[in-house]
Design an enzyme around this catalytic site. Structure first.
Site, PDB file in Angstrom:
ATOM      1  N   SER A  11      13.321  44.619 -27.354  1.00 20.54           N
ATOM      2  CA  SER A  11      12.457  45.300 -26.493  1.00 20.54           C
ATOM      3  C   SER A  11      12.320  44.449 -24.970  1.00 20.54           C
ATOM      4  O   SER A  11      12.015  45.372 -24.141  1.00 20.54           O
ATOM      5  CB  SER A  11      11.023  45.330 -27.063  1.00 20.54           C
ATOM      6  N   LYS A  13      11.284  41.314 -24.633  1.00 20.72           N
ATOM      7  CA  LYS A  13      10.166  40.255 -24.725  1.00 20.72           C
ATOM      8  C   LYS A  13      10.674  38.887 -24.010  1.00 20.72           C
ATOM      9  O   LYS A  13      10.062  38.442 -23.307  1.00 20.72           O
ATOM     10  CB  LYS A  13       9.812  39.899 -26.154  1.00 20.72           C
ATOM     11  N   HIS A  48      21.153  33.868 -25.080  1.00 23.33           N
ATOM     12  CA  HIS A  48      19.914  33.536 -24.537  1.00 23.33           C
ATOM     13  C   HIS A  48      20.110  32.250 -23.883  1.00 23.33           C
ATOM     14  O   HIS A  48      19.460  31.991 -22.892  1.00 23.33           O
ATOM     15  CB  HIS A  48      19.121  33.158 -25.959  1.00 23.33           C
TER      16      HIS A  48
END
Length: 170
Positions: A11, A13, A48
């Site tokens: 999404s 986040k 990430h």
């Protein structure tokens, strides 16, 4: 101070939380709570890691996050779901023990002089889990999310990359 950021998978986040941290500090801290479970997950973790520049200090901890050197820092904790998974497995799928350990961690973190941006997933908005362990974990995640949101100074839900303010004490 806790800032709670929640939403669905992919999404936005983490991106939102990292951008917020960089607005609050030139040298934020990123706390990764995950274990590397398989090759696919290793690729996700690597993506990430690659998103963070040299201004970030990266720490990894599956549990006992309150023991990390976080005082006086702006910190992104990513994420509650993986952190809870570690507790759930450690406590042999016992919801009460897992939730008690998680709440104790949040309470200890809330006492730190730090800005903590805590990321979580809203997994209870999807398909009802087939397995008993899946149903237990969904319940655990929901109760943990409620606890962090209640303790938070601010709560934000990300949908399709857009932030919706759920709670703000400004």
């Amino acid at each position: 101070m806790i800032i709670y950021v929640t939403g669905g998978v992919r999404s936005g986040k983490s991106r939102f939380a990292m951008d917020l941290a960089l607005r609050k500090s030139p040298n934020p801290v990123y706390v990764a709570t995950s274990r590397i479970w398989d090759e696919d997950f290793a690729r996700r973790v690597k993506r990430h890691q690659d998103e963070r520049g040299p201004e970030w200090t990266s720490l990894e901890s599956e549990r006992d996050i309150h023991l990390l050197p976080l005082a006086g820092k702006v910190v992104v904790i990513d994420c509650v779901t993986l952190w809870l998974t570690n507790l759930f497995v450690a406590f042999e799928y016992d919801i009460e023990k897992s939730l008690a350990a998680f709440k104790a961690e949040i309470d200890a973190l809330a006492r730190l002089n730090a800005t903590l941006i805590v990321i979580s997933n809203e997994i209870g908005m999807g398909v009802h889990p087939e397995t008993e362990a899946g149903r237990k974990f969904t319940d655990l995640q929901g109760w943990a999310n409620q606890y962090v949101a209640a303790a938070a100074y601010e709560a934000i839900m990300i949908v399709s990359g857009l932030p919706f303010i759920l709670k703000s004490k400004n």
